[in-house]
Design a protein around this motif. Sequence first.
Motif, PDB file in Angstrom:
ATOM      1  N   PRO A  45       0.807  -1.231   0.000  1.00 29.71           N
ATOM      2  CA  PRO A  45       0.000   0.000   0.000  1.00 29.71           C
ATOM      3  C   PRO A  45       0.837   1.277   0.000  1.00 29.71           C
ATOM      4  O   PRO A  45       0.414   2.291  -0.568  1.00 29.71           O
ATOM      5  N   ALA A  46       2.032   1.224   0.596  1.00 28.48           N
ATOM      6  CA  ALA A  46       2.886   2.418   0.618  1.00 28.48           C
ATOM      7  C   ALA A  46       3.332   2.824  -0.779  1.00 28.48           C
ATOM      8  O   ALA A  46       3.626   3.995  -1.031  1.00 28.48           O
ATOM      9  N   LEU A  91      -8.225  14.236 -10.855  1.00 25.81           N
ATOM     10  CA  LEU A  91      -7.700  14.176  -9.492  1.00 25.81           C
ATOM     11  C   LEU A  91      -8.644  13.388  -8.584  1.00 25.81           C
ATOM     12  O   LEU A  91      -8.204  12.535  -7.796  1.00 25.81           O
ATOM     13  N   LEU A  92      -9.939  13.654  -8.696  1.00 26.37           N
ATOM     14  CA  LEU A  92     -10.920  12.944  -7.866  1.00 26.37           C
ATOM     15  C   LEU A  92     -10.923  11.444  -8.188  1.00 26.37           C
ATOM     16  O   LEU A  92     -10.994  10.605  -7.281  1.00 26.37           O
ATOM     17  N   ALA A  93     -10.796  11.110  -9.466  1.00 24.13           N
ATOM     18  CA  ALA A  93     -10.772   9.695  -9.861  1.00 24.13           C
ATOM     19  C   ALA A  93      -9.584   8.973  -9.247  1.00 24.13           C
ATOM     20  O   ALA A  93      -9.720   7.848  -8.745  1.00 24.13           O
ATOM     21  N   LEU A  94      -8.413   9.611  -9.256  1.00 21.28           N
ATOM     22  CA  LEU A  94      -7.229   8.986  -8.674  1.00 21.28           C
ATOM     23  C   LEU A  94      -7.400   8.775  -7.171  1.00 21.28           C
ATOM     24  O   LEU A  94      -7.031   7.723  -6.629  1.00 21.28           O
ATOM     25  N   VAL A 128      -9.006   1.064  -3.733  1.00 21.39           N
ATOM     26  CA  VAL A 128      -9.324  -0.153  -4.481  1.00 21.39           C
ATOM     27  C   VAL A 128      -8.055  -0.757  -5.078  1.00 21.39           C
ATOM     28  O   VAL A 128      -7.896  -1.988  -5.138  1.00 21.39           O
ATOM     29  N   LEU A 129      -7.128   0.088  -5.503  1.00 20.19           N
ATOM     30  CA  LEU A 129      -5.920  -0.385  -6.171  1.00 20.19           C
ATOM     31  C   LEU A 129      -4.982  -1.132  -5.236  1.00 20.19           C
ATOM     32  O   LEU A 129      -4.073  -1.817  -5.698  1.00 20.19           O
ATOM     33  N   VAL A 188      -1.737  -3.093 -12.431  1.00 20.67           N
ATOM     34  CA  VAL A 188      -3.113  -2.617 -12.558  1.00 20.67           C
ATOM     35  C   VAL A 188      -3.217  -1.165 -12.094  1.00 20.67           C
ATOM     36  O   VAL A 188      -3.917  -0.343 -12.706  1.00 20.67           O
ATOM     37  N   ALA A 189      -2.522  -0.840 -11.018  1.00 16.11           N
ATOM     38  CA  ALA A 189      -2.548   0.537 -10.511  1.00 16.11           C
ATOM     39  C   ALA A 189      -1.968   1.505 -11.533  1.00 16.11           C
ATOM     40  O   ALA A 189      -2.541   2.572 -11.795  1.00 16.11           O
ATOM     41  N   LEU A 190      -0.829   1.150 -12.133  1.00 16.79           N
ATOM     42  CA  LEU A 190      -0.216   2.033 -13.128  1.00 16.79           C
ATOM     43  C   LEU A 190      -1.102   2.162 -14.358  1.00 16.79           C
ATOM     44  O   LEU A 190      -1.230   3.262 -14.920  1.00 16.79           O
ATOM     45  N   ALA A 191      -1.736   1.062 -14.771  1.00 23.22           N
ATOM     46  CA  ALA A 191      -2.643   1.127 -15.914  1.00 23.22           C
ATOM     47  C   ALA A 191      -3.837   2.034 -15.615  1.00 23.22           C
ATOM     48  O   ALA A 191      -4.294   2.789 -16.483  1.00 23.22           O
ATOM     49  N   ALA A 192      -4.354   1.982 -14.399  1.00 22.05           N
ATOM     50  CA  ALA A 192      -5.478   2.846 -14.011  1.00 22.05           C
ATOM     51  C   ALA A 192      -5.063   4.314 -14.036  1.00 22.05           C
ATOM     52  O   ALA A 192      -5.834   5.183 -14.460  1.00 22.05           O
TER      53      ALA A 192
END
Length: 413
Positions: A314-315, A350-353, A359-360, A367-371
């Motif tokens: 998570p960090a 910004l709000l989406a991130l 969730v990421l 997956v996080a980088l793709a999002a």
Amino acid sequence: MTDRRGRQLLRPEISSTRATFLELFFDLVFVFALTRVSLRLVDGAGASAAGLAAEIARTGVLFLALWLLWSITTWVTSRYEPERSVIQFVVVGSMFGAMVMAVALPGAFEGRALPFVLAYLTVMVGRPLVIATAMRSHPRRTVPLQLAAWAAVGAVPWLAGAFAPDQLRLPLWVLALAIDGTGLVLGWPLPRLGAARASGWLIAGEHLADRYQQIFLISLGETILVIGLTYSGTDFTANRAGAFTVAFVTTALLWRIYFHRAGHVLAEALRVARSPGRLGASVAATHLVIVVGVLSTAVGYELVIVHPFGRMDPAWLVFVVGGPAIFLAARARFEYEIFGRVSWSRWGGLLALLLLAPVLTLGPPMVALAAVAATLAGVAIADGWRSRRRTPELPASPLLHGEAGGGDYHRTP
């Protein structure tokens, strides 16, 4: 005679607004220096939450010292004629100081504290003294003397921190940076001399815009270095190739979002500003945050390329998601500085991130980088759609038409 010699050192209005080859040469050191910053953060990314927070604080102090050195050098070359041998000597000396700081940076909180501090103080104290001496009896020579005086005060906690036990180094250096930063914000006030705030200077605005655009590109160049060096140092698997590709696309999106209109017309905004110093000072602070966001994103790249489908710590989201979020927030401020408004796509991205971040943590780093890339692509597409079939906007900043702050063209550091 001495006034004439001092006046010749000031940058005339007919001087070229383009950055000189020497300034571009100076910037090469910061490609290396910013890489040292990101690698230090990568080394601390595997620590506990408390350990990571401490490492971010330590690295932040070192980065801010480098930023102050670069930023004040940029303002010097925007106000003094960069073709003069004295100013060239100052730039080359600042370049060497930055190089020493960059070399010492990985161990600056350990065994290399003194070289880092001595290099920084030599530039911050010595540079204005050299300029003041070259100005002879010109009335503007008092301003660099004010800079030198404040730097000398800040030198006390800098040096104390270099010799202090490890646990005292960070608070002492934070105090030193607070002194240096306060001097910059307040205009290095001294009794009887008053203050010389940067917002009151009438500087070569187009040159200043050129330099801040370049430091943004340098930070993007650092991400390219991280992407290439990390991928070339790992096995060429399909997963890592995918992470490498998404990281590159993300960097391209950062470039696109920055330069879409606001970044493109920065020079024009500073050229038409009644008080370019006021707008320039605001833009300088914004670009500091933009560069922080890009550097944080680069740290995320390395973590994802090495562990594309490993367990998500998570960090790591501090860098993978936090870096682009910082960039978007600063880019929204930048848009306001230039146009007096902020596009909904900036806030939406910004709000989406921020909403995606929890969730990421459940999926792999890839997956996080793709999002993140998908979110930035959405912002870029919205920008293009908004500009479609519209006349390009002209600068309309609330900072463009403020009072000039009482300075004349030669109100210079």
